[in-house]
Enzyme design. Structure first.
Site, PDB file in Angstrom:
ATOM      1  N   ARG A 193       0.851  -1.104   0.033  1.00 37.05           N
ATOM      2  CA  ARG A 193       0.008  -0.079   0.174  1.00 37.05           C
ATOM      3  C   ARG A 193       0.821   1.317   0.002  1.00 37.05           C
ATOM      4  O   ARG A 193       0.345   2.306  -0.643  1.00 37.05           O
ATOM      5  CB  ARG A 193      -1.038  -0.072   1.071  1.00 37.05           C
ATOM      6  CG  ARG A 193      -2.126  -1.134   0.923  1.00 37.05           C
ATOM      7  CD  ARG A 193      -3.081  -0.969   2.151  1.00 37.05           C
ATOM      8  NE  ARG A 193      -4.124  -1.898   1.956  1.00 37.05           N
ATOM      9  CZ  ARG A 193      -5.235  -1.838   2.859  1.00 37.05           C
ATOM     10  NH1 ARG A 193      -5.259  -1.080   3.983  1.00 37.05           N
ATOM     11  NH2 ARG A 193      -5.993  -2.742   2.643  1.00 37.05           N
TER      12      ARG A 193
ATOM     13  N   ASP B 124     -15.653  10.025   8.352  1.00 38.77           N
ATOM     14  CA  ASP B 124     -14.576   8.901   8.212  1.00 38.77           C
ATOM     15  C   ASP B 124     -13.225   9.571   8.495  1.00 38.77           C
ATOM     16  O   ASP B 124     -13.257  10.968   8.200  1.00 38.77           O
ATOM     17  CB  ASP B 124     -14.747   8.317   6.621  1.00 38.77           C
ATOM     18  CG  ASP B 124     -13.863   6.907   6.854  1.00 38.77           C
ATOM     19  OD1 ASP B 124     -14.384   5.967   6.821  1.00 38.77           O
ATOM     20  OD2 ASP B 124     -12.476   7.026   6.693  1.00 38.77           O
TER      21      ASP B 124
END
Ligand SMILES: C[S@@+](CC[C@H](N)C(=O)[O-])C[C@H]1O[C@@H](n2cnc3c(N)ncnc32)[C@H](O)[C@@H]1O
Length: 275
Positions: free
Chosen positions: A45, A149
């Site tokens: 990632r 979020d």
């Protein structure tokens, strides 16, 4: 043989010390626990970030993170797992419609607040809004959905509300017609539905500006990334913001067992506060 070796060699060197630095920073900033077995996932990632920044190894990346805080949001966004879907764990939305909305109707409730506290790309708060749709046009009701979020990338997608056709598979044709407009080969959530949702960046670990009370809090499939202490703290804070007749809804592999004594389980991963 030489070629095989070259193919197996990682593009960037990540030492144990680098991984330790990364997972400590991730834990401090997000509460996300990254055990050794996630090293490969972390590596792949973050590789994208090294390429974008033109860095040669993870030493340089860790230095970049140390030096200035500009990289921090990208680091966080790269490490969050954002898997979600419309009407995921559909029984929660059945419960919202059949039990919670019926309860509100019976009690004549006028002010309704729902919080989707790890909303990812928006499918969860839009599923809430679609479920509440029969109430949304009633002028005597004051209904707001807060969707938050930590990850700024997913939040931007949530706000745009544009989804590929295949992501609408769980939604009936009637509800798609009522809730989306075609946009090229995709579908955009109708403005009338978007208007009921307030999207905001919020880190569950940091102070929350909202006063509540909320009638329903969705906190689904995020606590799995946290350790017990973080879960306990967040659940205790949810209790202070949830009305006494409200509901806390968590994800399918999560539980409040050994986490909180303030709630009682009343359905499949659905809790009520003990008042
Ligand atoms: C797997 S998704 C869950 C989405 C949705 N709730 C669902 O169940 O489909 C987890 C989300 O939690 C968010 N997240 C992770 N750590 C967070 C934190 N400390 N504060 C707020 N959100 C966080 C991630 O960015 C991600 O979008």
């Amino acid at each position: 043989m030489g070629t095989e070796h070259l193919e197996d060699a990682p593009e960037f060197l990540m030492t144990d010390k680098n991984f330790e630095y990364i997972r400590t920073l991730a834990y401090q900033q997000t509460g996300i626990v990254l055990p050794e077995r996630k090293k490969h996932m972390v590596y792949s990632r973050l590789c994208r970030r090294l390429r974008v920044l033109g860095l040669s190894d993870f030493n340089a990346y860790c230095r970049a993170l140390e030096k200035d805080h500009q990289e921090l949001p990208n680091f966080i966004n790269a490490l969050t797992t954002n898997l979600t879907s419309f009407f995921r764990e559909n029984h929660h939305f059945d419960f919202l419609r059949d039990v919670v909305m019926a309860q509100w109707k019976k009690s004549g409730k006028k002010r309704i607040r729902v919080w989707s506290s790890a909303c990812s790309t928006g499918e969860e708060p839009y599923s809430i809004a679609m479920t509440l749709q029969p109430l949304l046009n009633q002028s005597q009701l004051d209904i707001k959905i807060l969707a938050t979020d930590l990850d700024t990338n997913v939040l931007a997608k949530a706000q745009a509300g544009v989804y590929p056709q295949e992501s609408l598979d769980n939604i009936s044709p009637e509800l798609i017609k009522a809730s989306f407009s075609p946009l090229g080969n995709q579908y955009e959530v109708k403005q009338s539905l978007k208007d009921n949702i307030h999207f905001k960046q919020l880190n569950l670990l940091q102070p929350w500006p909202m006063k509540g009370p909320f009638d329903v809090i969705f906190c689904r499939n995020v606590m799995i990334y946290f350790d017990t202490d973080t879960r306990k703290q967040i659940i205790a804070r949810f209790r202070t913001l949830l009305s006494n007749d409200g509901y806390l809804i968590i994800g399918h592999s999560e539980t409040l067992h050994h986490i909180s004594e303030d709630f009682t389980l009343i359905g499949q991963t659905i809790y009520r506060p003990i008042s």
